[in-house]
Structure formats: structure tokens, C-alpha cells
Write an enzyme that holds these catalytic residues in place. Structure first.
Site, PDB file in Angstrom:
ATOM      1  N   HIS A 156       0.782  -1.290  -0.041  1.00  0.00           N
ATOM      2  CA  HIS A 156       0.044  -0.058   0.147  1.00  0.00           C
ATOM      3  C   HIS A 156       0.714   1.207   0.100  1.00  0.00           C
ATOM      4  O   HIS A 156       0.596   2.284  -0.798  1.00  0.00           O
ATOM      5  CB  HIS A 156      -0.894  -0.115   1.218  1.00  0.00           C
ATOM      6  CG  HIS A 156      -1.680   1.375   1.562  1.00  0.00           C
ATOM      7  ND1 HIS A 156      -2.948   1.488   1.362  1.00  0.00           N
ATOM      8  CD2 HIS A 156      -1.295   2.735   1.860  1.00  0.00           C
ATOM      9  CE1 HIS A 156      -3.173   2.888   1.459  1.00  0.00           C
ATOM     10  NE2 HIS A 156      -2.461   3.370   1.851  1.00  0.00           N
ATOM     11  N   GLU A 157       1.868   1.481   0.934  1.00  0.00           N
ATOM     12  CA  GLU A 157       2.741   2.486   1.113  1.00  0.00           C
ATOM     13  C   GLU A 157       3.399   2.784  -0.322  1.00  0.00           C
ATOM     14  O   GLU A 157       3.704   4.080  -0.596  1.00  0.00           O
ATOM     15  CB  GLU A 157       3.415   2.421   2.316  1.00  0.00           C
ATOM     16  CG  GLU A 157       2.735   2.554   3.717  1.00  0.00           C
ATOM     17  CD  GLU A 157       1.730   3.682   3.730  1.00  0.00           C
ATOM     18  OE1 GLU A 157       2.203   4.786   3.363  1.00  0.00           O
ATOM     19  OE2 GLU A 157       0.935   3.827   4.510  1.00  0.00           O
ATOM     20  N   HIS A 160       1.743   4.369  -3.097  1.00  0.00           N
ATOM     21  CA  HIS A 160       1.661   5.746  -3.044  1.00  0.00           C
ATOM     22  C   HIS A 160       2.814   6.320  -3.851  1.00  0.00           C
ATOM     23  O   HIS A 160       2.640   7.420  -4.557  1.00  0.00           O
ATOM     24  CB  HIS A 160       1.788   6.125  -1.547  1.00  0.00           C
ATOM     25  CG  HIS A 160       0.378   6.252  -0.728  1.00  0.00           C
ATOM     26  ND1 HIS A 160      -0.783   6.732  -1.106  1.00  0.00           N
ATOM     27  CD2 HIS A 160       0.168   5.533   0.496  1.00  0.00           C
ATOM     28  CE1 HIS A 160      -1.536   6.635  -0.434  1.00  0.00           C
ATOM     29  NE2 HIS A 160      -1.053   5.945   0.534  1.00  0.00           N
ATOM     30  N   TYR A 171      -3.893  14.911  -2.691  1.00  0.00           N
ATOM     31  CA  TYR A 171      -4.197  14.411  -1.340  1.00  0.00           C
ATOM     32  C   TYR A 171      -5.367  14.708  -0.417  1.00  0.00           C
ATOM     33  O   TYR A 171      -5.067  15.434   0.914  1.00  0.00           O
ATOM     34  CB  TYR A 171      -2.949  13.969  -0.531  1.00  0.00           C
ATOM     35  CG  TYR A 171      -3.105  12.870   0.535  1.00  0.00           C
ATOM     36  CD1 TYR A 171      -3.120  11.538   0.020  1.00  0.00           C
ATOM     37  CD2 TYR A 171      -3.227  12.989   1.785  1.00  0.00           C
ATOM     38  CE1 TYR A 171      -3.266  10.438   0.890  1.00  0.00           C
ATOM     39  CE2 TYR A 171      -2.952  12.141   2.685  1.00  0.00           C
ATOM     40  CZ  TYR A 171      -3.151  10.675   2.293  1.00  0.00           C
ATOM     41  OH  TYR A 171      -3.352   9.674   3.078  1.00  0.00           O
ATOM     42  N   GLU A 180      -5.708   6.906  -1.882  1.00  0.00           N
ATOM     43  CA  GLU A 180      -5.746   5.849  -0.701  1.00  0.00           C
ATOM     44  C   GLU A 180      -6.346   4.451  -1.376  1.00  0.00           C
ATOM     45  O   GLU A 180      -5.783   3.612  -0.976  1.00  0.00           O
ATOM     46  CB  GLU A 180      -6.460   6.389   0.504  1.00  0.00           C
ATOM     47  CG  GLU A 180      -5.778   7.158   1.372  1.00  0.00           C
ATOM     48  CD  GLU A 180      -4.513   6.771   2.035  1.00  0.00           C
ATOM     49  OE1 GLU A 180      -4.593   5.433   2.163  1.00  0.00           O
ATOM     50  OE2 GLU A 180      -3.500   7.299   2.283  1.00  0.00           O
ATOM     51  N   ASP A 258      -9.108  14.377   8.548  1.00  0.00           N
ATOM     52  CA  ASP A 258      -8.529  12.993   7.703  1.00  0.00           C
ATOM     53  C   ASP A 258      -8.184  13.821   6.259  1.00  0.00           C
ATOM     54  O   ASP A 258      -8.472  12.934   5.487  1.00  0.00           O
ATOM     55  CB  ASP A 258      -9.245  11.766   7.750  1.00  0.00           C
ATOM     56  CG  ASP A 258      -8.778  10.917   7.216  1.00  0.00           C
ATOM     57  OD1 ASP A 258      -7.422  10.723   6.937  1.00  0.00           O
ATOM     58  OD2 ASP A 258      -9.498  10.019   6.429  1.00  0.00           O
ATOM     59  N   HIS A 263      -9.228   8.634   4.242  1.00  0.00           N
ATOM     60  CA  HIS A 263      -9.118   7.007   4.665  1.00  0.00           C
ATOM     61  C   HIS A 263     -10.331   6.484   4.969  1.00  0.00           C
ATOM     62  O   HIS A 263     -10.648   5.389   5.447  1.00  0.00           O
ATOM     63  CB  HIS A 263      -8.290   6.997   5.890  1.00  0.00           C
ATOM     64  CG  HIS A 263      -6.837   7.200   5.738  1.00  0.00           C
ATOM     65  ND1 HIS A 263      -6.178   8.387   5.866  1.00  0.00           N
ATOM     66  CD2 HIS A 263      -5.921   6.402   5.469  1.00  0.00           C
ATOM     67  CE1 HIS A 263      -4.967   8.277   5.380  1.00  0.00           C
ATOM     68  NE2 HIS A 263      -4.554   7.206   5.203  1.00  0.00           N
TER      69      HIS A 263
END
Length: 340
Positions: A156-157, A160, A171, A180, A258, A263
Site C-alpha cells: 500500500h505505502e 503511493h 491528497y 488511498e 483526515d 481514509h
């Protein structure tokens, strides 16, 4: 983290507040598209041949100075230290997936080395991509396990970074939720590819294993960070609260928190991808994943793209794989109806 800061005991509150304080810096950096990749490209380093990984794992020794001390380099044997070896293997699995399936040569498609730092901070309960490396906390042992434990979190990271390189999705708001969601999609696909699971065999959980067994699930599965199959059921716990993700536009959450719910509302496109993969059947990376990847590369995908336009682009890209009807149906099931 906000729920833990409100509902946890003293140690949990301190952990959450420390993580929230650090995370704001990293999230602000992520909001500047492509900044880190441009910095990296100006740094001198040697690229490997296409298809060859170049990984380096560091340890921060529970401090916050990056990158830290090298503990494992490409080709060196396992250290028998779980965090080090999980980070090394996770970076490798992510690279292998993008190369094997899409012939993408690392995050930037130019062979960028993959670096990771483990043991970041004291009881730091998160993982993040800072534009140059993956950084992993060890968790607090009460609520969170070490963050290298979940391959899909690593993938996932790193994804990005792919999104920064290709689409620069802003974002915040719906574009941030798509940012995300794309990371969740490829995190799930990389886990499924590694485990050789078809769409109907996969658990579609993001971050299963990150929580300790003290944390209660919101469904008949282990507690996780998110569920693509059933957004809103990943966890339901006295300390964490209930998973706030919606699965349908009718439940879209309007919030300034957020980064505008990046998210939270990512549950909607997440669920659309899950439905598309199930509608198509077989290995999710073979058609559904290709549709989403081609959409990520599509020049029509702009930094401020919202759900409706993203859905339209996935349907257009689905035509080349002859799955247009299945992808359209998936979006309709989450309350988004692109024009015929």
C-alpha cells in the site's frame, strides 16, 4: 488514532498522540505531488538492470533519524530478525508484482532502488512512504503489532510512490480518497499474487495482523485496518471505535478531518474494485487489476479527479480487456452510474 487518544489508557493515549503528531508532517509532505521523486532522481545512484531488485534495509534503532544503519542489503542472507526480513521480503514482493504483471521497473518505472527503515521511534504505531523509503514502526504491543507484519501495508505505502509518479492525485477530498484506494487495491492484489489466491479465495482485508488479538473485529474475520469486501466491518472495538468506512455513495462522509476523509471515503472505490474483481472472477490482478493500472497511467486521469470521472475512466479502460459490463455494474452497486 484519534479514537485511541480519546478512549485508550494512558500509555495508549500517549502512543496515539505521538503518532498523530508525526503523521501530520508525513501527510503534508505527501500533499506535494512528485516532490520526493524529483529529489530522488537528482541523487546519484546506480540503477540495476530492468527486472532486478535493489533493496536496502536500515534500522533506526528506535530513534527517528533516517535512514539509520544498514542491516540487510540486496542478496544478503536472512537476518532472523522478523522486522528486517519482513521488510526485505515485502519490498521484494511488491517489486516482483509490478515487474511480473505490468513490466513496471520499480516505483518510478526507471529502476529506483527500494529502501526501508525498521524500528522507527519508540512504540511508533504506523508505517509510511516518505518519498525516499518505507518506514516502519514496531507498534506498542497492546493495540498494534509491528507494521512489517502485513505485506499489503508495505505494498500500500509503496503504491503511493507509483501514484505520485503517474497521476499525482491531490491528497484531499475525493482525489485523496482515490489515492488511498489505489494503494489499497494494489496492496490487496500483491498479497493475493504472493499467496496465489483467486478473487473469491482472498480475504480482501487490508492490514490483517497489524492489530493484536485484543482488538475486536466488526465481522466474522480478524480485525484489520480496512475491509474492501465489507467496508465498515474491519474493526468494532471499545478503544478504536467502529470502522467508519462507507461502501456506498449514500453514506459518503463529508468531513474536514483526515484531509477530507481520504481514509474514510476510500471505502467506496475500494468496494467497487472488490465487486469488479468478483464479477470478473479468477485472479484479480489479471483483468480487474490491469483495468485499474491502465487507468492510473491514463493521461485523462487528472490530479483533482473525483469518483465519477475515475469510474468513467475505468469503464473506458475495461473495454480493452472485455470486462466493461462487469466494471460498470460494480460502480453502479456503490451508487456511481457513469453515462452509457
Amino acid at each position: 488514532m484519534r479514537a485511541i487518544a480519546e478512549n485508550g489508557d494512558k500509555a495508549a493515549r500517549n502512543m496515539a498522540l505521538e503518532a498523530l503528531g508525526s503523521d501530520m508532517t508525513f501527510r503534508n509532505l505527501r500533499s506535494v505531488p512528485n516532490l520526493h521523486l524529483e529529489v530522488i532522481r537528482k541523487r546519484p545512484f546506480s540503477f540495476m538492470s530492468a527486472g532486478e531488485k535493489q533493496r536496502t534495509i536500515y534500522t533506526a534503532n528506535n530513534e527517528q533519524a533516517l535512514p539509520g544503519v544498514v542491516v540487510r542489503a540486496e542478496g544478503s542472507p536472512a537476518t532472523c530478525e522478523p522486522a528486517v526480513d519482513e521488510a526485505y521480503d515485502g519490498l521484494g514482493a511488491t517489486y516482483d508484482f509490478f515487474w511480473d504483471v505490468f513490466k513496471r521497473n520499480s516505483i518510478d518505472d526507471e529502476g529506483m532502488p527500494l529502501n526501508g527503515t525498521v524500528h522507527f521511534g519508540t512504540n511508533y504505531s504506523n508505517a509510511f512512504w516518505d518519498g525516499q523509503r518505507m518506514v516502519f514502526g514496531d507498534g506498542d504491543g497492546e493495540i498494534f503489532n509491528r507494521f512489517t507484519i502485513a505485506l499489503d501495508v508495505i505494498a500500500h505505502e509503496l503504491t503511493h510512490g507509483v501514484t505520485e509518479d503517474e497521476a499525482q492525485l491531490i491528497y484531499t477530498g475525493q482525489s485523496g480518497a482515490l489515492n488511498e484506494s489505489i494503494s489499497d487495491v494494489f496492496g490487496a492484489l500483491i498479497k493475493q499474487y504472493t499467496l496465489k489466491q483467486t478473487a473469491d479465495q482472498a480475504d480482501w482485508l487490508i492490514g490483517s495482523g497489524i492489530f493484536t488479538d485484543k482488538i475486536k473485529s466488526g465481522g466474522d474475520h480478524p480485525a484489520a485496518i480496512r475491509s474492501m469486501q465489507a467496508p465498515g466491518t474491519a474493526y468494532d472495538d471499545p478503544v478504536l471505535g467502529k470502522d467508519p468506512q462507507p461502501a456506498h455513495m449514500d453514506a459518503f462522509v463529508n468531513t474536514f478531518e483526515d484531509n477530507g476523509g481520504v481514509h474514510i471515503n476510500s471505502g467506496i472505490p475500494n468496494h467497487a474494485f472488490y465487486l469488479a474483481a468478483i464479477n470478473i472472477g479468477g485472479n484479480a490482478w489479471e483483468k480487474a487489476g490491469r483495468v485499474w493500472y491502465q487507468t492510473l497511467l491514463d493521461p485523462a486521469l487528472k490530479p483533482n479527479t473525483k469518483f465519477q470521472r475515475f469510474a468513467e475512466l475505468t469503464i473506458e479502460n475495461a473495454k480493452r480487456f472485455e470486462v466493461e459490463a462487469q466494471v460498470r455494474d460494480a460502480w453502479q452497486q456503490v451508487g456511481i452510474t457513469p453515462p452509457s
